[in-house]
Write a protein that holds these residues in place. Structure first.
Motif, PDB file in Angstrom:
ATOM      1  N   ASN A 521      41.181 -50.313  -8.214  1.00 15.00           N
ATOM      2  CA  ASN A 521      40.024 -49.431  -8.351  1.00 15.00           C
ATOM      3  C   ASN A 521      39.020 -49.581  -7.215  1.00 15.00           C
ATOM      4  N   ASN A 522      39.335 -50.446  -6.261  1.00 22.18           N
ATOM      5  CA  ASN A 522      38.452 -50.677  -5.121  1.00 22.18           C
ATOM      6  C   ASN A 522      39.283 -50.818  -3.852  1.00 22.18           C
ATOM      7  N   PRO A 523      39.927 -49.751  -3.400  1.00 26.24           N
ATOM      8  CA  PRO A 523      40.811 -49.837  -2.235  1.00 26.24           C
ATOM      9  C   PRO A 523      40.049 -50.255  -0.982  1.00 26.24           C
ATOM     10  N   LEU A 524      40.812 -50.680   0.021  1.00 23.96           N
ATOM     11  CA  LEU A 524      40.212 -51.197   1.248  1.00 23.96           C
ATOM     12  C   LEU A 524      39.363 -50.152   1.974  1.00 23.96           C
ATOM     13  N   ASN A 525      39.700 -48.869   1.806  1.00 22.04           N
ATOM     14  CA  ASN A 525      38.914 -47.860   2.538  1.00 22.04           C
ATOM     15  C   ASN A 525      37.467 -47.796   2.066  1.00 22.04           C
ATOM     16  N   THR A 526      37.162 -48.347   0.888  1.00 22.05           N
ATOM     17  CA  THR A 526      35.767 -48.370   0.435  1.00 22.05           C
ATOM     18  C   THR A 526      34.934 -49.363   1.247  1.00 22.05           C
ATOM     19  N   LEU A 527      35.607 -50.220   2.024  1.00 21.54           N
ATOM     20  CA  LEU A 527      34.900 -51.171   2.883  1.00 21.54           C
ATOM     21  C   LEU A 527      34.455 -50.560   4.207  1.00 21.54           C
ATOM     22  N   MET A 528      34.938 -49.364   4.505  1.00 19.50           N
ATOM     23  CA  MET A 528      34.595 -48.743   5.788  1.00 19.50           C
ATOM     24  C   MET A 528      33.108 -48.402   5.856  1.00 19.50           C
ATOM     25  N   SER A 529      32.553 -48.456   7.065  1.00 18.02           N
ATOM     26  CA  SER A 529      31.198 -47.968   7.279  1.00 18.02           C
ATOM     27  C   SER A 529      31.195 -46.455   7.087  1.00 18.02           C
ATOM     28  N   GLU A 530      30.013 -45.881   6.973  1.00 20.03           N
ATOM     29  CA  GLU A 530      29.937 -44.435   6.723  1.00 20.03           C
ATOM     30  C   GLU A 530      30.591 -43.633   7.844  1.00 20.03           C
ATOM     31  N   LYS A 531      30.364 -44.043   9.085  1.00 15.14           N
ATOM     32  CA  LYS A 531      30.928 -43.323  10.220  1.00 15.14           C
ATOM     33  C   LYS A 531      32.446 -43.336  10.171  1.00 15.14           C
ATOM     34  N   TRP A 532      33.027 -44.503   9.929  1.00 17.14           N
ATOM     35  CA  TRP A 532      34.491 -44.598   9.918  1.00 17.14           C
ATOM     36  C   TRP A 532      35.099 -43.964   8.671  1.00 17.14           C
ATOM     37  N   ARG A 533      34.378 -44.032   7.550  1.00 19.63           N
ATOM     38  CA  ARG A 533      34.899 -43.390   6.340  1.00 19.63           C
ATOM     39  C   ARG A 533      34.961 -41.876   6.533  1.00 19.63           C
TER      40      ARG A 533
END
Length: 543
Positions: A521-533
């Protein structure tokens, strides 16, 4: 059917009484985290946690519509984290005010805030208008807004297009405001950037908060010299529950594009493939506004009516993207209930409509106004017994005296029956509605109201921050009904704002969520900064 509304309201009241204290406890936990970070001088993370708290309170009603404690914290962050002074470049009086800065969060092609902003700027053509966006890239700005700003000799500033988080955006917003005579906030309810940016109010021009979401909790009351409510029920709630002084608590009708018929009703019906002799009922709203209540959905409420009047049909635009099952009602009416997906191309439907029916259980005022602009009479349900719940019903300056509001399904069916049977009444009510809307919401008439607002706000003594007030909650009306409008898991709220956190706090929050909710429920992409997300989702959309 007679007791449906009462039974439903009792259930919502009980749910609200249970959920409000739970929601408030979660809000307090988030607020205390933000305060702790602020006291330790970690202003960036404090600002993000304050925004998480605000968004949580917006989506999970906590028994209040403003948090003075949260506002105080944001003012402290602004005063402590941003030390540079900004020199005002413009000090025009209201008679000569020419430079308006509009501030918003994120704008889409479909949505009331976007439409109000570009219509406002387009209509107010004698002034220069700039727009500052706290959470949007320039390439995502709607084209009609770009065109309106360009024609006014203004600029659009994407405050998040550089590295940095909320504090850096607040600094840039201060710089943008230096050249403005008046600042108008159209921000999303949770957006803390303006409150941080304008913490030192004496340095900045008068600030108007445009109350788009009058039934929501929102941030910005402390820094706003005036609140421009879009309707009377919003003004009443702002005074009673947000503590906005009467002289600062104003009404500015929403501006509409003048609607001129290009088609007669018969021609529009022909274009849609509908019998020109039919009586067409129309409803347009987002799918979430057609929520099933006690097993009775929006379509069910019209079955008896459509069975009685074989010439009547109901078209619902927007509900086609929902998971609601209206098949039984459609079958019982021989297909005379038609459900379509959301679309921007609604003009032909408004011109074909004979009667407009408001969405239920959640209203859609903009659609009523647009229908009324074409001379279509409207009916809306208001099941509440108290005027305190006014913001949960449909009202607007241009609808006063003409909108038919009913309490229950029996009154609803009777009102629609009267309109179906009496064509002359239907046409005269539609024409009266159109005239009132034109007098209030169109062109030069609206411009006069705007000019009065600018003048009034510029002449007011500047607002000063109210400090040391402790939040209090209510489980009365309308509070108890609001948890039924929306409840959103705190994890979802945190995911939305996590990209704004500095990396250490982002990682810490992610690990705590993984521990509580699991890695899935918390994949690694949630760790990205706003710019990279943002780049990540753009890449995904192409494949």
């Amino acid at each position: 059917m007679e007791t449906l509304a009462n039974n439903t309201l009792r259930v919502w009241q009980e749910q609200g009484r249970q959920l409000i204290p739970q929601n408030f406890a979660e809000f307090r936990r988030l607020l205390l985290q933000a305060k702790d970070l602020q006291e330790r001088g970690n202003y960036e993370a404090a600002a993000v946690y304050a925004q998480i708290a605000a968004n949580y309170a917006q989506l999970n009603h906590c028994g209040f519509f403003v948090s003075q404690e949260l506002e105080q914290l944001l003012v402290k962050i602004g005063r402590e984290a941003i030390t540079s002074d900004v020199s005002r470049k413009n000090t025009s009086s209201h008679q000569t005010a020419r430079n308006i800065l509009h501030v918003s969060t994120h704008l889409a092609n479909i949505g009331g805030i976007s439409r109000l902003m570009w219509r406002w700027i387009k209509q107010d053509s004698s002034r220069s208008h700039c727009v500052a966006l706290t959470r949007q890239a320039l390439n995502q700005v709607p084209e009609n807004l770009k065109e309106a700003v360009c024609n006014s000799q203004g600029n659009i500033y994407a405050l998040g297009d550089r590295s940095g988080g909320i504090i850096s955006r607040a600094k840039r917003l201060r710089e943008c405001a230096a050249a403005a005579d008046i600042v108008v906030l159209h921000t999303w309810e949770y957006d803390v950037v303006p409150t941080i940016a304008f913490a030192n109010k004496e340095q900045f021009p008068p600030i108007i908060y445009t109350n788009h979401g009058d039934h929501w909790f929102w941030v910005g009351a402390t820094i706003s010299d005036a609140v421009a409510n879009l309707r009377e029920s919003g003004r009443l709630l702002s005074g009673q529950r947000r503590g906005i002084e009467a002289k600062r608590n104003l009404v500015l009708p929403t501006i509409l594009e003048p609607a001129y018929r290009k088609l007669t009703r018969s021609q529009a019906k022909q274009q849609l493939g509908i019998d020109s002799n039919s009586v067409m009922l129309l409803s347009i709203a987002r799918s979430v506004k057609y929520k099933t209540v006690d097993g009775v959905n929006f379509a069910d409420a019209h079955v008896e009516l459509l069975q009685q009047y074989k010439q009547a049909i109901l078209i619902v635009i927007g509900a086609g993207s929902s998971n609601e099952d209206w098949s039984a009602a459609i079958e019982q009416t021989q297909g005379r209930i038609m459900v379509l997906k959301e679309t921007k191309d609604t003009a032909v439907y408004y011109q074909a409509a004979d009667i407009y029916v408001d969405s239920f259980p959640f209203i859609s005022i903009t659609s009523i106004l647009e229908a009324g602009s074409y001379g279509v009479p409207a009916v809306s349900r208001y099941p509440y017994s108290s005027l305190a719940c006014g913001v949960l019903g449909s009202d607007m300056p241009g609808l006063d005296g003409n909108l038919i509001r009913v309490r229950d399904i029996q009154e609803y069916t009777a009102a629609l029956s009267g309109l179906i049977e009496d064509e002359q009444f239907r046409l005269s009510l539609g024409e009266a509605t159109k005239i009132k809307i034109a007098q209030t919401h169109w062109g030069d008439n609206w411009q006069s109201a705007l000019n009065e607002l600018y003048a009034h706000v510029a002449a007011l003594p500047r607002k000063t921050a109210t400090l040391d007030i402790i939040d209090e909650t209510s489980v009365g009306e309308p509070d108890v009904f609001l948890p039924s409008v929306n409840q959103t898991n705190v994890k979802t709220v945190m995911h939305w704002h996590m990209p704004l956190l500095p990396l250490p706090q982002r990682l810490s929050l992610w690990l705590s969520l993984v521990k509580k909710y699991g890695f899935r429920n918390n994949p690694l992409n949630t760790l990205m900064s706003e710019k990279w997300r943002s780049h990540y989702y753009q890449w995904r959309s192409r494949y």
